[in-house]
Motif scaffolding. Structure first.
Motif, PDB file in Angstrom:
ATOM      1  N   ASP A  10      37.115 -33.543  21.208  1.00 11.41           N
ATOM      2  CA  ASP A  10      38.459 -34.813  20.045  1.00 11.41           C
ATOM      3  C   ASP A  10      38.568 -36.366  20.119  1.00 11.41           C
ATOM      4  O   ASP A  10      39.696 -36.296  20.099  1.00 11.41           O
ATOM      5  CB  ASP A  10      39.437 -33.718  20.380  1.00 11.41           C
ATOM      6  N   GLY A  11      37.604 -36.718  20.266  1.00  8.49           N
ATOM      7  CA  GLY A  11      37.136 -38.461  20.846  1.00  8.49           C
ATOM      8  C   GLY A  11      37.668 -38.544  21.654  1.00  8.49           C
ATOM      9  O   GLY A  11      37.980 -40.767  22.424  1.00  8.49           O
ATOM     10  N   ARG A  12      37.877 -37.961  22.824  1.00  7.92           N
ATOM     11  CA  ARG A  12      38.221 -38.389  24.218  1.00  7.92           C
ATOM     12  C   ARG A  12      36.413 -38.640  25.565  1.00  7.92           C
ATOM     13  O   ARG A  12      36.154 -36.947  24.552  1.00  7.92           O
ATOM     14  CB  ARG A  12      39.363 -37.697  24.635  1.00  7.92           C
ATOM     15  N   ASP A  13      36.002 -39.267  25.749  1.00  4.76           N
ATOM     16  CA  ASP A  13      35.215 -39.064  26.879  1.00  4.76           C
ATOM     17  C   ASP A  13      35.476 -39.086  28.232  1.00  4.76           C
ATOM     18  O   ASP A  13      36.147 -39.175  28.720  1.00  4.76           O
ATOM     19  CB  ASP A  13      34.743 -40.677  26.831  1.00  4.76           C
ATOM     20  N   LEU A  28      30.294 -23.463  25.430  1.00  5.74           N
ATOM     21  CA  LEU A  28      29.650 -22.284  24.380  1.00  5.74           C
ATOM     22  C   LEU A  28      30.159 -20.885  24.071  1.00  5.74           C
ATOM     23  O   LEU A  28      30.815 -20.776  23.259  1.00  5.74           O
ATOM     24  CB  LEU A  28      28.575 -22.393  24.021  1.00  5.74           C
ATOM     25  N   ALA A  29      30.099 -20.273  25.431  1.00  5.29           N
ATOM     26  CA  ALA A  29      30.968 -18.868  25.678  1.00  5.29           C
ATOM     27  C   ALA A  29      32.827 -19.223  24.927  1.00  5.29           C
ATOM     28  O   ALA A  29      33.184 -17.972  25.113  1.00  5.29           O
ATOM     29  CB  ALA A  29      31.024 -18.588  27.120  1.00  5.29           C
ATOM     30  N   ALA A  30      33.235 -20.225  25.774  1.00  6.64           N
ATOM     31  CA  ALA A  30      34.770 -20.329  25.269  1.00  6.64           C
ATOM     32  C   ALA A  30      35.274 -20.651  24.103  1.00  6.64           C
ATOM     33  O   ALA A  30      35.664 -19.792  23.204  1.00  6.64           O
ATOM     34  CB  ALA A  30      35.543 -21.269  25.838  1.00  6.64           C
ATOM     35  N   VAL A  31      34.391 -20.910  23.267  1.00  3.58           N
ATOM     36  CA  VAL A  31      33.711 -21.728  21.989  1.00  3.58           C
ATOM     37  C   VAL A  31      33.956 -19.872  20.838  1.00  3.58           C
ATOM     38  O   VAL A  31      34.758 -19.708  20.198  1.00  3.58           O
ATOM     39  CB  VAL A  31      33.752 -21.825  21.019  1.00  3.58           C
ATOM     40  N   SER A  54      37.908 -24.087  21.354  1.00  6.79           N
ATOM     41  CA  SER A  54      38.532 -23.798  20.502  1.00  6.79           C
ATOM     42  C   SER A  54      37.731 -23.479  18.969  1.00  6.79           C
ATOM     43  O   SER A  54      37.279 -25.146  19.281  1.00  6.79           O
ATOM     44  CB  SER A  54      40.032 -23.608  20.023  1.00  6.79           C
ATOM     45  N   PRO A  55      37.468 -22.987  18.341  1.00  9.12           N
ATOM     46  CA  PRO A  55      36.532 -23.134  17.222  1.00  9.12           C
ATOM     47  C   PRO A  55      36.626 -24.328  16.087  1.00  9.12           C
ATOM     48  O   PRO A  55      38.113 -24.027  16.650  1.00  9.12           O
ATOM     49  CB  PRO A  55      36.613 -21.289  16.294  1.00  9.12           C
ATOM     50  N   GLY A  56      35.562 -25.116  15.946  1.00  5.98           N
ATOM     51  CA  GLY A  56      35.987 -26.214  15.263  1.00  5.98           C
ATOM     52  C   GLY A  56      36.972 -27.208  15.721  1.00  5.98           C
ATOM     53  O   GLY A  56      36.460 -28.568  15.667  1.00  5.98           O
ATOM     54  N   MET A  57      36.513 -27.069  16.870  1.00  2.48           N
ATOM     55  CA  MET A  57      36.949 -28.454  17.725  1.00  2.48           C
ATOM     56  C   MET A  57      35.662 -29.837  17.729  1.00  2.48           C
ATOM     57  O   MET A  57      34.503 -29.111  18.094  1.00  2.48           O
ATOM     58  CB  MET A  57      37.350 -28.217  18.780  1.00  2.48           C
ATOM     59  N   PRO A  58      35.596 -30.751  17.784  1.00  2.00           N
ATOM     60  CA  PRO A  58      34.863 -31.888  17.628  1.00  2.00           C
ATOM     61  C   PRO A  58      34.246 -31.814  19.233  1.00  2.00           C
ATOM     62  O   PRO A  58      34.475 -32.668  19.686  1.00  2.00           O
ATOM     63  CB  PRO A  58      35.209 -33.098  17.155  1.00  2.00           C
ATOM     64  N   GLU A  83      25.284 -35.961  15.597  1.00  2.65           N
ATOM     65  CA  GLU A  83      26.763 -36.303  15.820  1.00  2.65           C
ATOM     66  C   GLU A  83      27.731 -35.299  14.661  1.00  2.65           C
ATOM     67  O   GLU A  83      26.934 -35.051  14.001  1.00  2.65           O
ATOM     68  CB  GLU A  83      26.882 -37.568  15.331  1.00  2.65           C
ATOM     69  N   GLY A  84      28.919 -35.264  14.750  1.00  4.37           N
ATOM     70  CA  GLY A  84      29.436 -34.616  14.378  1.00  4.37           C
ATOM     71  C   GLY A  84      29.549 -32.984  14.250  1.00  4.37           C
ATOM     72  O   GLY A  84      30.387 -32.694  14.153  1.00  4.37           O
ATOM     73  N   TYR A  85      28.991 -33.412  15.084  1.00  6.64           N
ATOM     74  CA  TYR A  85      28.282 -31.231  15.294  1.00  6.64           C
ATOM     75  C   TYR A  85      30.149 -30.633  15.728  1.00  6.64           C
ATOM     76  O   TYR A  85      30.114 -30.681  16.973  1.00  6.64           O
ATOM     77  CB  TYR A  85      27.102 -31.153  16.016  1.00  6.64           C
ATOM     78  N   ASN A  86      30.047 -29.464  15.710  1.00  9.89           N
ATOM     79  CA  ASN A  86      31.471 -29.208  15.827  1.00  9.89           C
ATOM     80  C   ASN A  86      31.469 -27.875  16.582  1.00  9.89           C
ATOM     81  O   ASN A  86      30.723 -27.090  15.749  1.00  9.89           O
ATOM     82  CB  ASN A  86      32.165 -28.964  13.927  1.00  9.89           C
ATOM     83  N   LEU A  87      32.252 -27.620  17.245  1.00 13.95           N
ATOM     84  CA  LEU A  87      31.738 -26.076  17.566  1.00 13.95           C
ATOM     85  C   LEU A  87      32.501 -24.892  17.147  1.00 13.95           C
ATOM     86  O   LEU A  87      33.778 -25.252  16.562  1.00 13.95           O
ATOM     87  CB  LEU A  87      31.804 -25.598  19.262  1.00 13.95           C
TER      88      LEU A  87
END
Length: 87
Positions: A10-13, A28-31, A54-58, A83-87
């Motif tokens: 979500d934009g934080r490294d 991945l399991a959490a999502v 959560s699902p859809g989180m970048p 790049e931009g892959y959303n889970l």
């Protein structure tokens, strides 16, 4: 060659040492479960940080070579996911 993994949520490294295989599986399991907290360990020491995934989180994973091979040019990062892959 020293590799540091960068996890961007979500934009934080967050910078992580190798290996990150188990951490990737936990995220991945959490999502897939619809959401859940995953502890992101620190690069050096400390307790880390819990992030609610959560699902859809970048989420983006990147590997960075920090070995400092004597080049004057910066080493570009190599994405491990698109790049931009959303889970």
């Amino acid at each position: 060659m020293a590799i540091v993994n960068r996890l961007t949520v979500d934009g934080r490294d967050y910078f992580l040492p190798d290996p990150v295989t188990d951490l990737r599986a936990k995220i991945l399991a959490a999502v897939q479960a619809g959401g859940g907290y995953v502890n992101i360990p620190p690069l050096r020491s400390g307790p880390g940080i819990d992030i609610l995934f959560s699902p859809g989180m970048p989420v983006v994973w990147t590997q960075i070579d920090v070995s400092g091979g004597g080049d004057d040019e910066p080493t570009p990062s190599t994405p491990t996911e698109e790049e931009g892959y959303n889970l």
